[in-house]
Write an enzyme that holds these catalytic residues in place. Structure first.
Site, PDB file in Angstrom:
ATOM      1  N   ASP A 137      -9.711   5.662  -2.027  1.00  0.00           N
ATOM      2  CA  ASP A 137      -8.385   6.393  -2.556  1.00  0.00           C
ATOM      3  C   ASP A 137      -9.112   6.949  -3.880  1.00  0.00           C
ATOM      4  O   ASP A 137     -10.251   7.253  -4.271  1.00  0.00           O
ATOM      5  CB  ASP A 137      -7.419   5.457  -2.963  1.00  0.00           C
ATOM      6  CG  ASP A 137      -8.054   4.305  -4.028  1.00  0.00           C
ATOM      7  OD1 ASP A 137      -9.287   4.258  -4.165  1.00  0.00           O
ATOM      8  OD2 ASP A 137      -7.137   3.303  -4.368  1.00  0.00           O
ATOM      9  N   GLU A 174       0.812  -1.100   0.107  1.00  0.00           N
ATOM     10  CA  GLU A 174       0.083   0.154  -0.079  1.00  0.00           C
ATOM     11  C   GLU A 174       0.829   1.364   0.038  1.00  0.00           C
ATOM     12  O   GLU A 174       0.609   2.220  -0.647  1.00  0.00           O
ATOM     13  CB  GLU A 174      -1.081   0.141   1.205  1.00  0.00           C
ATOM     14  CG  GLU A 174      -1.981  -0.947   1.168  1.00  0.00           C
ATOM     15  CD  GLU A 174      -2.987  -0.815  -0.078  1.00  0.00           C
ATOM     16  OE1 GLU A 174      -3.094   0.516  -0.501  1.00  0.00           O
ATOM     17  OE2 GLU A 174      -3.696  -1.492  -0.523  1.00  0.00           O
ATOM     18  N   TYR A 192      -6.709   6.028   4.907  1.00  0.00           N
ATOM     19  CA  TYR A 192      -6.841   5.290   3.922  1.00  0.00           C
ATOM     20  C   TYR A 192      -6.062   3.731   4.040  1.00  0.00           C
ATOM     21  O   TYR A 192      -6.445   2.885   3.894  1.00  0.00           O
ATOM     22  CB  TYR A 192      -6.536   5.656   2.453  1.00  0.00           C
ATOM     23  CG  TYR A 192      -5.990   4.820   1.487  1.00  0.00           C
ATOM     24  CD1 TYR A 192      -7.183   4.203   0.764  1.00  0.00           C
ATOM     25  CD2 TYR A 192      -4.984   4.225   1.327  1.00  0.00           C
ATOM     26  CE1 TYR A 192      -7.063   3.262  -0.214  1.00  0.00           C
ATOM     27  CE2 TYR A 192      -4.521   3.322   0.345  1.00  0.00           C
ATOM     28  CZ  TYR A 192      -5.607   2.660  -0.413  1.00  0.00           C
ATOM     29  OH  TYR A 192      -5.472   1.433  -1.256  1.00  0.00           O
TER      30      TYR A 192
END
Ligand code: SF4
Length: 360
Positions: free
Chosen positions: A131, A30, A113
């Site tokens: 996102d 990520e 996020y």
């Protein structure tokens, strides 16, 4: 939204970090995927997981090793924050990645996020995420024409994302599916990446087409409403590749600077043409009296800047005082082991390309 989950079961890309539920591995993916395309990230992620396979390995790694492994991905604050976070996990959680959302969110470099991605994908918790891809899918699906970055609209989108993942989590997952929360969040991201693309989305192949307000009302091209792009700015730099006896003069950027800890050739920013080379060299190195010859020109972009870096080469016989304590004379093989800023790494690549025929 069950059609979306079934579509994801059948069409999800086989990405290396999707073959694991290890929160550390998912976290690494990520962070790397921020600002960087999937195909670029795959080899970086594979190398990283070989070199630093656990939280402990990352916590114990030296600064040169983590910067070298990140070299080329840019935004180096990310890698330094990752190491701070790994050390925090070892100090406070016995090196076991925390499962509690608030504890994940408390780690350096992890925002709402990323915490949502880790908790939903690794632990199948009903944690929402938003996102760029998910934002585009949700605004089109629900026909939200307002600016999605404006506070009230953004809050509404987070609430929608939370509702969808909670509803998915409340249903029994299909056989073979790791968990509905994990799949729901990933399916929204995947739909945005593969089908509901910024331009010319493939609505004819979309699993949620029958629910989509933007498609039904002819607003696909106008949603999401995007702020005007910031105009890019041109910047010019000159770098000086000084060689003496097969060694090159480089310096390390110090803490607190942009790209701290990375290496570079001495350089200076210059105004638009014409460049006063002697003055630029004086600013980068102090008085040298060297005749600098053109070596190469590198063009690249960082955020909103279009950067032109002109490199000149010459022979310096002594180290100028202006460079400070971090300056080193190093052989090409040593340069290749260090982490450089991306433009200066290209200069190292040009030097290596020129040296290769000499050695064969
Ligand atoms: Fe996006 Fe088209 Fe699907 Fe709507 S129907 S979610 S606009 S791909």
């Amino acid at each position: 939204m069950s059609g979306l989950l079934e579509w994801f079961d059948r069409h999800a890309r086989d990405l290396p970090w999707r073959r694991t539920r290890d929160p550390y591995a998912i976290w690494v993916s990520e962070i790397m995927l921020q600002q960087t395309q999937v195909k670029t990230v795959i080899p970086y992620w594979n190398r990283w997981m070989r070199e630093f396979p656990t939280v402990q390995a990352l916590a114990a790694a030296g600064p040169d090793a983590i910067h070298k492994a990140w070299e080329g991905l840019g935004y180096y604050t990310r890698v330094r924050n990752m190491q701070k976070a790994a050390r925090q996990i070892c100090a406070r959680h016995q090196c076991v990645f925390p499962r509690v959302f608030e504890e994940v969110l408390d780690l350096p470099g992890i925002g709402r996020y990323t915490a949502g991605a880790i908790c939903s994908i690794a632990f199948n918790q009903p944690a929402p995420l938003l996102d760029g891809n998910v934002l585009r899918v949700l605004t089109r699906l629900f026909g939200i024409g307002e600016d999605p970055l404006e506070k009230a609209t953004n809050t509404r989108l987070w609430d929608l994302a939370a509702r969808l993942v909670a509803e998915a989590g409340a249903r029994r997952p299909a056989p073979g599916r790791p968990g509905n929360c994990s799949s729901l969040n990933q399916s929204l991201m995947e739909l945005g990446a593969l089908v509901c693309t910024p331009r010319q989305p493939e609505c004819g192949h979309c699993p949620v087409r029958s629910l989509c307000v933007a498609e039904r009302t002819g607003q696909v091209e106008s949603i999401p409403k995007l702020a005007e792009r910031v105009r890019s700015t041109a910047r010019r730099f000159v770098a000086f590749v000084a060689e003496e006896g097969g060694r090159y003069l480089v310096r390390q950027r110090t803490a607190g600077m942009v790209n701290a800890h990375l290496w570079e050739f001495p350089n200076a920013e210059v105004p638009d043409d014409p460049t006063d080379l002697r003055e630029a060299a004086r600013r980068a190195l102090g008085p040298t009296g060297v005749e600098w010859r053109p070596f190469c020109t590198i063009k690249h972009s960082i955020t909103r800047y279009r950067i032109t870096l002109e490199a000149f080469e010459g022979r310096l016989t002594k180290q100028p005082a202006r460079l400070g304590a971090s300056a080193r004379w190093l052989a090409l093989e040593e340069l290749q082991r260090l982490a450089f800023t991306s433009a200066h790494r290209k200069i190292v690549g040009r030097l290596a390309a020129r040296e290769t025929p000499r050695r064969t």
